[in-house]
Scaffold this active site. Structure first.
Site, PDB file in Angstrom:
ATOM      1  N   GLY A  35       0.798  -1.201   0.000  1.00 26.57           N
ATOM      2  CA  GLY A  35       0.000   0.000   0.000  1.00 26.57           C
ATOM      3  C   GLY A  35       0.838   1.261   0.000  1.00 26.57           C
TER       4      GLY A  35
ATOM      5  N   GLY B 218       0.907   6.193 -12.518  1.00 29.52           N
ATOM      6  CA  GLY B 218      -0.331   6.197 -11.750  1.00 29.52           C
ATOM      7  C   GLY B 218      -1.039   7.525 -11.885  1.00 29.52           C
ATOM      8  N   SER B 219      -1.879   7.833 -10.927  1.00 36.06           N
ATOM      9  CA  SER B 219      -2.705   9.035 -10.999  1.00 36.06           C
ATOM     10  C   SER B 219      -1.865  10.287 -10.765  1.00 36.06           C
ATOM     11  CB  SER B 219      -3.825   8.963  -9.957  1.00 36.06           C
ATOM     12  OG  SER B 219      -3.296   9.116  -8.647  1.00 36.06           O
TER      13      SER B 219
ATOM     14  N   GLU C 122       4.814   9.191 -14.889  1.00 33.63           N
ATOM     15  CA  GLU C 122       3.867   9.013 -15.996  1.00 33.63           C
ATOM     16  C   GLU C 122       2.490   8.974 -15.370  1.00 33.63           C
ATOM     17  OE1 GLU C 122       1.370   8.505 -18.424  1.00 33.63           O
ATOM     18  OE2 GLU C 122       1.665   6.393 -17.967  1.00 33.63           O
ATOM     19  N   LEU C 123       1.702  10.037 -15.585  1.00 35.49           N
ATOM     20  CA  LEU C 123       0.510  10.266 -14.781  1.00 35.49           C
ATOM     21  C   LEU C 123      -0.756  10.206 -15.633  1.00 35.49           C
ATOM     22  CD1 LEU C 123       2.064  13.171 -12.656  1.00 35.49           C
ATOM     23  CD2 LEU C 123       2.150  10.697 -12.254  1.00 35.49           C
ATOM     24  N   GLY C 124      -1.795  10.867 -15.185  1.00 43.44           N
ATOM     25  CA  GLY C 124      -3.104  10.739 -15.825  1.00 43.44           C
ATOM     26  C   GLY C 124      -3.198  11.475 -17.156  1.00 43.44           C
TER      27      GLY C 124
ATOM     28  N   GLU D  87     -10.336  13.274 -15.707  1.00 45.63           N
ATOM     29  CA  GLU D  87     -10.024  11.966 -16.267  1.00 45.63           C
ATOM     30  C   GLU D  87     -11.050  10.974 -15.726  1.00 45.63           C
ATOM     31  OE1 GLU D  87      -6.187   9.015 -16.799  1.00 45.63           O
ATOM     32  OE2 GLU D  87      -6.432  10.075 -14.893  1.00 45.63           O
ATOM     33  N   VAL D  88     -11.851  10.387 -16.611  1.00 47.78           N
ATOM     34  CA  VAL D  88     -12.929   9.496 -16.182  1.00 47.78           C
ATOM     35  C   VAL D  88     -12.396   8.115 -15.834  1.00 47.78           C
ATOM     36  CG1 VAL D  88     -15.110   8.410 -16.865  1.00 47.78           C
ATOM     37  CG2 VAL D  88     -14.618  10.773 -17.545  1.00 47.78           C
ATOM     38  N   PHE D  89     -11.474   7.606 -16.616  1.00 46.33           N
ATOM     39  CA  PHE D  89     -10.919   6.263 -16.465  1.00 46.33           C
ATOM     40  C   PHE D  89     -12.030   5.209 -16.507  1.00 46.33           C
ATOM     41  CE2 PHE D  89      -7.255   3.619 -14.957  1.00 46.33           C
ATOM     42  CZ  PHE D  89      -6.313   4.194 -15.791  1.00 46.33           C
TER      43      PHE D  89
END
Length: 486
Positions: free
Chosen positions: A211, A231-232, A253-255, A381-383
């Protein structure tokens, strides 16, 4: 190597000096399509991370001293093993992430290619000669950074882990990988098994699902000099801030909320096919997903009607049980986030033409028309499998809309005149541009990354990996020691 990913091999374990029981306990690995338990994973805590980082640093020195041929050989064998065990790997990707078989096969293919491209990195020239005004040899030499920390997400975990792990190892580093605890097998355990079988020496790769506490410990650890995070944007900011505090490089490397611009000279049928792929592949759970459809008003009505019919015809279900176009979202939290963005956008005045509903974790592909800037499904960002459509009247308006985003990952422009599209792309800030293709593309040889809130620029793929996972050392050599005035 029979039973590559037998759940009994890694039950309740992490991979750190072999399969070991972590201090953080264990967690079930659950198939999102069915809720069935696929196995159990160990959950690492901060102390597990500290032990792994120290062991990685110890093992790395000998690995860095190995010949490039030795390192390249391990990565080549790993690529061949990916291909040999492709069916087993695909099956895990399908069940663990909810990917449809085509996407799972693509992920496995890219994973093999990442290994082969990494093998080629090992023999790249390790530096260059520099000019100097002094009577000496002056050169730049690339050296391994030491230990690389990799944090990967749940959505396409096989690719998003191995694209950092493979080149980092090939260039002489050790790696501590923290995959998402929901997808530890395709995100890490599979890679550990493949590389061990390929001959990677013990101690160079540690796989520790965990986590936020494990992630924090990995970024803070004194042995880790480079952090590769996918990730986000929200979490990426925290990773970047923490890395900066400890004076280490962070590749983020993000959203994304990528725009697909449809000009008035386009072939609408082909545009709709590309657009549906861009928005609905892997249920929209890809950073490059087409999040905003910007369509010229002359073709907009035809476009949205065709896109809605496309969406209504796409089968949704368990990708392990039959031919479907979309599988499940990863969990109920993600489903509820998607649905909230859809319903709040409808409340703000958009029109629902398809989808907008779900059963369990299966969200129907959705088309929202008459979306405006500022509406939730446009601005965020809906994802998820949602296609918000915004109409524009001029090229200048399209540029303003496309650039009106905090994100800058991928951009698509669909047009009958490719040079017109290329000129338009120059006016919109993004890390990736595709003319006459949708926004979701990935190749091991291509630099990958976004700008603005999508990350810190291209650094994966091809020669970009050299900058990502090595340090540059300036070296000079004189024949004799010079005399100085004091």
């Amino acid at each position: 190597m029979s039973g590559l990913l037998d759940p009994g091999v890694f039950a309740g374990s992490v991979y750190s000096g072999g399969w070991t029981q972590p201090r953080g306990g264990s967690a079930p690995i659950v198939a999102p399509a069915t809720g069935a338990e696929l196995g159990t994973t160990g959950v690492a805590d901060a102390a597990d991370v500290a032990d792994a980082c120290a062991a990685a640093a110890s093992a790395q020195r000998e690995w860095a001293a190995a010949t490039y041929a030795d390192r390249a050989g391990v990565l080549r064998r790993a690529g061949a093993l990916v291909e040999e065990h492709a069916d087993e790997l695909r099956n895990w990707v399908i069940r663990e992430t909810g990917a449809v078989p085509g996407l799972a096969a693509f992920a496995v293919g890219v994973a093999a290619q990442e290994c082969y491209e990494a093998a080629a990195l090992a023999s790249r020239p390790p530096g260059e000669l520099l000019p100097t005004t002094e009577p000496r040899l002056s050169l730049l030499r690339r050296v391994p950074v030491g230990v690389v920390g990799v944090i990967s997400p749940f959505n396409v975990p096989l690719i998003l882990s191995i694209r950092s792990v493979a080149p980092a190892l090939a260039l002489g580093n050790a790696v501590v990988l923290k995959p998402d605890v929901r997808t530890p097998v395709s995100g890490g355990f599979a890679i550990a098994r493949l590389l061990a079988e390929a001959g990677l020496p013990d101690g160079l790769l540690h796989v520790l699902p965990g986590g936020a506490d494990a992630g924090t410990a990995l970024v803070e650890d004194r042995h880790v000099r480079v952090v590769s995070f996918t990730g986000s944007t929200e979490v990426g900011r925290r990773v970047g801030e923490l890395a900066a505090r400890h004076l280490k490089r962070a590749h983020l490397e993000l959203g994304g909320n990528s725009a697909l611009v449809v000009l008035d000279d386009v072939d609408v049928d082909r545009a709709v096919s590309a657009a549906a792929w861009g928005s609905y592949l892997h249920q929209g759970q890809i950073c490059m997903t087409t999040g905003r459809h910007l369509v010229h008003e002359r073709v907009a009505s035809t476009y949205v009607e065709a896109l809605a019919e496309h969406a209504k015809a796409l089968p949704v279900g368990d990708p392990a049980a039959g031919e479907v176009a979309l599988g499940p979202l990863i969990d109920a939290g993600q489903r509820d986030k998607v649905h909230t963005l859809v319903t709040s956008t409808l409340d703000a005045g958009a029109t629902l033409l398809a989808g907008g509903s779900y059963e369990d974790l299966f969200y129907r592909p959705t088309v929202l028309d008459h979306v405006g800037p500022g509406m939730p499904a446009y601005a965020n960002e809906v994802f998820g499998p949602v296609a918000p459509v915004v109409r524009f009247a001029s090229v200048d308006e399209a540029v303003a809309l496309a650039a009106d985003s905090a994100y800058g990952l991928s951009l698509s422009i669909l047009t009958g005149d490719a040079m017109r599209g290329l000129a338009l792309a120059d006016r919109i800030p993004t890390g990736i541009v595709h003319i006459n293709d949708q926004t979701v593309n990935d190749e091991a040889v291509a630099p990958f990354g976004g700008v603005l809130d999508s990350g810190t620029g291209a650094r994966f793929g091809g020669s970009a990996n050299l900058d990502a996972f090595t340090d540059s050392r300036w070296i000079t050599v004189r024949g004799d020691i010079p005399e100085y005035p004091f």
